[in-house]
Design an enzyme around this catalytic site. Structure first.
Site, PDB file in Angstrom:
ATOM      1  N   LYS A   1       0.812  -1.159  -0.049  1.00 52.88           N
ATOM      2  CA  LYS A   1       0.104  -0.164   0.009  1.00 52.88           C
ATOM      3  C   LYS A   1       0.903   1.366   0.086  1.00 52.88           C
ATOM      4  O   LYS A   1       2.037   1.249   0.468  1.00 52.88           O
ATOM      5  CB  LYS A   1      -0.921  -0.090   1.186  1.00 52.88           C
ATOM      6  CG  LYS A   1      -1.866  -1.485   1.290  1.00 52.88           C
ATOM      7  CD  LYS A   1      -2.769  -1.230  -0.073  1.00 52.88           C
ATOM      8  CE  LYS A   1      -3.939  -2.328   0.193  1.00 52.88           C
ATOM      9  NZ  LYS A   1      -3.382  -3.704   0.256  1.00 52.88           N
ATOM     10  N   TYR A   2       0.417   2.317  -0.565  1.00 50.10           N
ATOM     11  CA  TYR A   2       1.083   3.621  -0.684  1.00 50.10           C
ATOM     12  C   TYR A   2       1.391   4.086   0.768  1.00 50.10           C
ATOM     13  O   TYR A   2       2.603   4.566   0.814  1.00 50.10           O
ATOM     14  CB  TYR A   2       0.577   4.526  -1.637  1.00 50.10           C
ATOM     15  CG  TYR A   2      -0.244   5.524  -1.031  1.00 50.10           C
ATOM     16  CD1 TYR A   2       0.202   7.070  -1.185  1.00 50.10           C
ATOM     17  CD2 TYR A   2      -1.589   5.258  -0.367  1.00 50.10           C
ATOM     18  CE1 TYR A   2      -0.660   8.011  -0.577  1.00 50.10           C
ATOM     19  CE2 TYR A   2      -2.235   6.307   0.095  1.00 50.10           C
ATOM     20  CZ  TYR A   2      -1.681   7.667   0.165  1.00 50.10           C
ATOM     21  OH  TYR A   2      -2.729   8.712   0.491  1.00 50.10           O
TER      22      TYR A   2
END
Length: 401
Positions: free
Chosen positions: A202-203
């Site tokens: 995930k970012y």
């Protein structure tokens, strides 16, 4: 299906990347800040059990989500299981959920004994088809689980109205939607609860991690006890629970990521715009865009390969992989097409689900994030463009750059 043999001119102009360019490469943030936090945890000898870094992470995340409460967990799957249990969902209860999502959404329900019942999706947004979802509500329905797909929010207002009419809790898998908005409000405070994932892909990440965010005091109180073996804030056993707490080292990474959320989003936005420019005019290739008027984290760059393309999605996937661009058929197969749901459609998926199935055959996730820049994107777009121009003609195996 297209292969990767022939046309040496394409291979000569577009060599393979020497290092894999792949979807979900971690964003790191400020390494010095992270290591300072880790050293602080080591000095304190407080590594888990609701430590100061976990509490700081929860406070910061609640601010991002615009919610009163945040309960950090060891991963997003546990967050979803606890949120469902905190909403009163138990063994044998049916929960309606779109099939077009990562299978962990369904498995989280199945694992606690609930029954995921799959609805179709709206192809433009990729989120639940509200009209179809409402038709699936029956006497055993005890919840509705919306999924914000690729950061694009569900039709929350319509889902809320359906849930109210049915008298069941509405909650959300917001694993893709940290920092996104709906109606100008941050994702996080809708329904009874929403969950985030902070897996390394995930970012914003915490190596592994998740969280439940909510404005409901009772949900937060129950969730906090459930993640800690059922032990409540007074150190009493309030009921059954599990071990799903976040540790201090993960919280250190989560805090460091949250501090960089603006720069991560800016990099993702820059990459999205570069892909938009690079893929403009490529026949049959459609770049999925965020919902107009809303803030997006641009965590995913998703293209659809439609019927107008001279190359199919699987063929394009094969060519990109041969060039060391490790894209993903995200999501494919979808939930009702895998076990145990595939073998029991009468229990889980009143078929057909034509829009979800069609969308799953068209989408492809491209590399983005801080490890990807304009030069790499230019090459990826050139590969896609040349593949589309080649059509059914096979492409040569590329040479390493």
């Amino acid at each position: 299906m297209h292969t990767t043999e022939g046309t040496p001119d394409v291979a000569h102009r577009l060599p393979a990347f020497t290092e894999p360019l792949h979807v979900g490469r971690p964003n790191m943030g400020d390494r010095a800040r992270f290591l300072a936090r880790v050293n602080g945890a080591l000095d304190r000898l407080w590594l888990t059990n609701d430590g100061p870094l976990v509490r700081e992470f929860e406070e910061h995340l609640a601010t991002v989500a615009g919610t009163r409460y945040c309960v950090a967990t060891c991963n997003g799957t546990n967050a979803l299981q606890i949120a469902a249990r905190a909403c009163g969902i138990g063994v044998g209860d049916e929960v309606i959920v779109p099939s077009f999502t990562w299978v962990a959404t369904a498995h989280a329900l199945e694992w606690i004994g609930a029954v995921p019942v799959f609805c179709d999706v709206d192809e433009e947004s990729g989120t639940a088809d509200v009209a179809h979802l409402e038709r699936l509500i029956g006497p055993r329905t005890r919840g509705i689980l919306g999924v914000h797909v690729f950061g694009r929010p569900c039709d929350i207002s319509a889902l809320s109205a359906v849930a109210d009419r049915a008298g069941v809790p509405l909650f959300f898998d917001a694993a893709h939607a940290v920092g996104c908005t709906y109606g100008g409000r941050p994702i996080g405070g809708f329904g009874r609860a929403e969950i985030f994932s902070f897996h390394a892909t995930k970012y914003v990440h915490s190596f592994e991690g998740g969280a439940i965010v909510t404005d409901d005091h009772d949900i937060a109180t129950r969730a906090r006890a459930m993640r800690q073996q059922g032990i409540d804030e007074n150190r009493r056993i309030a009921g059954p629970g599990t071990v799903a707490r976040m540790n201090e080292i993960s919280a250190a990474m989560g805090l460091t990521s949250l501090e960089s959320i603006d720069s991560f989003t800016a990099a993702n936005r820059r990459n999205h715009e570069a892909y938009r420019a690079g893929l403009a005019g490529v026949p049959g290739i459609h770049l999925r865009e965020p919902k107009p008027g809303e803030r997006s984290n641009h965590q995913y760059v998703i293209i659809e390969v439609d019927a107008a393309s001279p190359v199919d999605r699987d063929g394009l996937h094969e060519v990109l992989t041969a060039h060391n661009v490790l894209v993903r058929k995200y999501f494919h197969p979808i939930c009702h097409q895998v076990e145990p749901y595939r073998s029991a459609p009468e229990r889980h998926a009143p078929l057909p689900l034509p829009r979800a199935e069609a969308l799953a055959e068209r989408v492809l996730a491209l590399p983005t994030g801080t490890a990807v820049g304009p030069a790499e994107i230019e090459v990826v777009c050139a590969i896609i463009r040349d593949t589309a121009e080649a059509g059914h003609r096979p492409l040569a195996p590329p040479r390493a750059a």
